[in-house]
Scaffold this motif. Structure first.
Motif, PDB file in Angstrom:
ATOM      1  N   VAL A 106     -53.698  28.486 -42.132  1.00  0.00           N
ATOM      2  CA  VAL A 106     -52.324  28.745 -42.564  1.00  0.00           C
ATOM      3  C   VAL A 106     -51.494  27.481 -42.442  1.00  0.00           C
ATOM      4  O   VAL A 106     -51.433  26.879 -41.381  1.00  0.00           O
ATOM      5  N   ALA A 107     -50.858  27.093 -43.538  1.00  0.00           N
ATOM      6  CA  ALA A 107     -49.999  25.929 -43.504  1.00  0.00           C
ATOM      7  C   ALA A 107     -48.628  26.288 -42.978  1.00  0.00           C
ATOM      8  O   ALA A 107     -47.963  25.495 -42.334  1.00  0.00           O
ATOM      9  N   SER A 108     -48.192  27.483 -43.244  1.00  0.00           N
ATOM     10  CA  SER A 108     -46.912  27.954 -42.734  1.00  0.00           C
ATOM     11  C   SER A 108     -47.152  29.237 -41.956  1.00  0.00           C
ATOM     12  O   SER A 108     -48.201  29.856 -42.067  1.00  0.00           O
ATOM     13  N   ASP A 109     -46.198  29.632 -41.152  1.00  0.00           N
ATOM     14  CA  ASP A 109     -46.360  30.803 -40.315  1.00  0.00           C
ATOM     15  C   ASP A 109     -46.240  32.071 -41.149  1.00  0.00           C
ATOM     16  O   ASP A 109     -45.461  32.145 -42.099  1.00  0.00           O
ATOM     17  N   TYR A 110     -47.015  33.089 -40.784  1.00  0.00           N
ATOM     18  CA  TYR A 110     -46.888  34.388 -41.439  1.00  0.00           C
ATOM     19  C   TYR A 110     -45.566  35.007 -40.999  1.00  0.00           C
ATOM     20  O   TYR A 110     -44.983  34.623 -39.984  1.00  0.00           O
ATOM     21  N   SER A 111     -45.083  35.978 -41.751  1.00  0.00           N
ATOM     22  CA  SER A 111     -43.814  36.614 -41.417  1.00  0.00           C
ATOM     23  C   SER A 111     -44.010  37.905 -40.641  1.00  0.00           C
ATOM     24  O   SER A 111     -43.109  38.344 -39.924  1.00  0.00           O
ATOM     25  N   ALA A 112     -45.178  38.499 -40.772  1.00  0.00           N
ATOM     26  CA  ALA A 112     -45.453  39.745 -40.069  1.00  0.00           C
ATOM     27  C   ALA A 112     -46.937  39.797 -39.753  1.00  0.00           C
ATOM     28  O   ALA A 112     -47.767  39.361 -40.557  1.00  0.00           O
ATOM     29  N   ILE A 113     -47.257  40.327 -38.595  1.00  0.00           N
ATOM     30  CA  ILE A 113     -48.653  40.478 -38.213  1.00  0.00           C
ATOM     31  C   ILE A 113     -48.799  41.804 -37.482  1.00  0.00           C
ATOM     32  O   ILE A 113     -47.894  42.216 -36.755  1.00  0.00           O
ATOM     33  N   ALA A 114     -49.924  42.469 -37.710  1.00  0.00           N
ATOM     34  CA  ALA A 114     -50.054  43.842 -37.228  1.00  0.00           C
ATOM     35  C   ALA A 114     -51.473  44.142 -36.783  1.00  0.00           C
ATOM     36  O   ALA A 114     -52.416  43.435 -37.130  1.00  0.00           O
ATOM     37  N   TRP A 115     -51.585  45.212 -36.020  1.00  0.00           N
ATOM     38  CA  TRP A 115     -52.876  45.804 -35.673  1.00  0.00           C
ATOM     39  C   TRP A 115     -52.944  47.184 -36.317  1.00  0.00           C
ATOM     40  O   TRP A 115     -52.011  47.983 -36.195  1.00  0.00           O
ATOM     41  N   PHE A 116     -54.068  47.436 -36.981  1.00  0.00           N
ATOM     42  CA  PHE A 116     -54.381  48.749 -37.511  1.00  0.00           C
ATOM     43  C   PHE A 116     -55.702  49.183 -36.901  1.00  0.00           C
ATOM     44  O   PHE A 116     -56.456  48.369 -36.347  1.00  0.00           O
ATOM     45  N   ARG A 117     -56.002  50.461 -37.007  1.00  0.00           N
ATOM     46  CA  ARG A 117     -57.293  50.947 -36.530  1.00  0.00           C
ATOM     47  C   ARG A 117     -57.784  52.048 -37.452  1.00  0.00           C
ATOM     48  O   ARG A 117     -56.991  52.722 -38.120  1.00  0.00           O
ATOM     49  N   GLN A 118     -59.097  52.201 -37.471  1.00  0.00           N
ATOM     50  CA  GLN A 118     -59.690  53.249 -38.296  1.00  0.00           C
ATOM     51  C   GLN A 118     -60.889  53.832 -37.574  1.00  0.00           C
ATOM     52  O   GLN A 118     -61.841  53.124 -37.240  1.00  0.00           O
ATOM     53  N   ALA A 119     -60.813  55.128 -37.325  1.00  0.00           N
ATOM     54  CA  ALA A 119     -61.904  55.861 -36.705  1.00  0.00           C
ATOM     55  C   ALA A 119     -62.777  56.462 -37.799  1.00  0.00           C
ATOM     56  O   ALA A 119     -62.303  56.699 -38.913  1.00  0.00           O
ATOM     57  N   SER A 139     -42.578  41.336 -36.090  1.00  0.00           N
ATOM     58  CA  SER A 139     -41.818  40.620 -37.110  1.00  0.00           C
ATOM     59  C   SER A 139     -41.554  39.223 -36.566  1.00  0.00           C
ATOM     60  O   SER A 139     -40.830  39.069 -35.577  1.00  0.00           O
ATOM     61  N   VAL A 140     -42.115  38.217 -37.185  1.00  0.00           N
ATOM     62  CA  VAL A 140     -42.039  36.862 -36.652  1.00  0.00           C
ATOM     63  C   VAL A 140     -40.603  36.347 -36.633  1.00  0.00           C
ATOM     64  O   VAL A 140     -40.204  35.615 -35.735  1.00  0.00           O
ATOM     65  N   THR A 141     -39.794  36.721 -37.615  1.00  0.00           N
ATOM     66  CA  THR A 141     -38.419  36.224 -37.724  1.00  0.00           C
ATOM     67  C   THR A 141     -37.611  36.479 -36.469  1.00  0.00           C
ATOM     68  O   THR A 141     -36.934  35.579 -35.946  1.00  0.00           O
ATOM     69  N   ASP A 142     -37.686  37.700 -35.942  1.00  0.00           N
ATOM     70  CA  ASP A 142     -36.871  38.013 -34.770  1.00  0.00           C
ATOM     71  C   ASP A 142     -37.707  38.448 -33.564  1.00  0.00           C
ATOM     72  O   ASP A 142     -37.154  38.770 -32.506  1.00  0.00           O
ATOM     73  N   VAL A 199     -44.690  37.829 -46.619  1.00  0.00           N
ATOM     74  CA  VAL A 199     -43.539  38.262 -47.396  1.00  0.00           C
ATOM     75  C   VAL A 199     -42.597  39.153 -46.597  1.00  0.00           C
ATOM     76  O   VAL A 199     -41.379  39.009 -46.671  1.00  0.00           O
ATOM     77  N   GLN A 200     -43.154  40.054 -45.827  1.00  0.00           N
ATOM     78  CA  GLN A 200     -42.326  41.006 -45.082  1.00  0.00           C
ATOM     79  C   GLN A 200     -41.375  40.302 -44.138  1.00  0.00           C
ATOM     80  O   GLN A 200     -41.749  39.374 -43.452  1.00  0.00           O
ATOM     81  N   ILE A 201     -40.138  40.763 -44.093  1.00  0.00           N
ATOM     82  CA  ILE A 201     -39.183  40.256 -43.114  1.00  0.00           C
ATOM     83  C   ILE A 201     -39.227  41.135 -41.867  1.00  0.00           C
ATOM     84  O   ILE A 201     -39.221  40.648 -40.738  1.00  0.00           O
ATOM     85  N   GLU A 202     -39.253  42.433 -42.096  1.00  0.00           N
ATOM     86  CA  GLU A 202     -39.391  43.384 -40.998  1.00  0.00           C
ATOM     87  C   GLU A 202     -40.750  44.052 -41.139  1.00  0.00           C
ATOM     88  O   GLU A 202     -41.037  44.687 -42.153  1.00  0.00           O
ATOM     89  N   CYS A 203     -41.576  43.919 -40.119  1.00  0.00           N
ATOM     90  CA  CYS A 203     -42.948  44.405 -40.240  1.00  0.00           C
ATOM     91  C   CYS A 203     -43.000  45.926 -40.319  1.00  0.00           C
ATOM     92  O   CYS A 203     -42.085  46.624 -39.878  1.00  0.00           O
ATOM     93  N   THR A 204     -44.097  46.425 -40.867  1.00  0.00           N
ATOM     94  CA  THR A 204     -44.307  47.858 -40.964  1.00  0.00           C
ATOM     95  C   THR A 204     -45.715  48.191 -40.513  1.00  0.00           C
ATOM     96  O   THR A 204     -46.640  47.397 -40.684  1.00  0.00           O
ATOM     97  N   ILE A 205     -45.889  49.378 -39.938  1.00  0.00           N
ATOM     98  CA  ILE A 205     -47.222  49.859 -39.615  1.00  0.00           C
ATOM     99  C   ILE A 205     -47.510  51.130 -40.415  1.00  0.00           C
ATOM    100  O   ILE A 205     -48.501  51.805 -40.172  1.00  0.00           O
ATOM    101  N   LYS A 206     -46.663  51.433 -41.367  1.00  0.00           N
ATOM    102  CA  LYS A 206     -46.811  52.663 -42.142  1.00  0.00           C
ATOM    103  C   LYS A 206     -47.400  52.436 -43.525  1.00  0.00           C
ATOM    104  O   LYS A 206     -47.654  53.391 -44.252  1.00  0.00           O
ATOM    105  N   ASN A 207     -47.614  51.170 -43.887  1.00  0.00           N
ATOM    106  CA  ASN A 207     -48.082  50.876 -45.228  1.00  0.00           C
ATOM    107  C   ASN A 207     -49.058  49.705 -45.177  1.00  0.00           C
ATOM    108  O   ASN A 207     -48.670  48.546 -45.333  1.00  0.00           O
ATOM    109  N   PHE A 208     -50.349  50.003 -44.948  1.00  0.00           N
ATOM    110  CA  PHE A 208     -51.275  48.901 -44.744  1.00  0.00           C
ATOM    111  C   PHE A 208     -51.472  48.033 -45.990  1.00  0.00           C
ATOM    112  O   PHE A 208     -51.782  46.846 -45.843  1.00  0.00           O
TER     113      PHE A 208
END
Length: 126
Positions: free
Chosen positions: A27-40, A52-55, A101-110
């Protein structure tokens, strides 16, 4: 090309703890959002937590609040998921995902996340 590599999964007894890591590279620039998901097995992918990296704001699924903590090491471009008081229902493959792209991260829309790791297996069993 962004690469995410998870590590730290394994077999643990109920009530035990594990710490997952996700290291980002390419990555040349920082991501804006990073998340953990899981699948059973046989279940849909579920959002666990995100930052959310911004804040620096974090979001957690109700099922893990008070037990899991997500944190980030900016220098190492690594995020962590500290999982305590693990339950059998936490058994799943855990994936790290990042977006620019995301400014505010979400865990509801993978599908909002464009980059994914290969996953690490977490098994909680006695």
């Amino acid at each position: 090309q962004v690469q995410l590599v998870e590590s730290g999964g394994g077999l643990v007894q109920p009530g035990g703890s594990l710490r997952l890591s996700c290291a980002a590279s390419g990555v040349a620039s920082d991501y804006s959002a990073i998340a953990w998901f899981r699948q059973a097995p046989g279940k849909e992918r579920e959002g666990v937590s995100c930052i959310s990296v911004t804040d620096g704001g974090t979001t957690y699924a109700d099922s893990v609040k008070g037990r899991f903590t997500m944190s980030r090491n900016n220098t190492k471009k690594t995020v962590y998921l500290q999982m305590n008081s693990l339950k059998p229902e936490d058994t799943a493959v855990y994936y790290c995902a990042a977006d620019f792209v995301q400014i505010e991260c979400t865990i509801k829309n993978f599908p909002s996340y464009d980059f994914w790791g290969q996953g690490t297996q977490v098994t909680v069993s006695s």
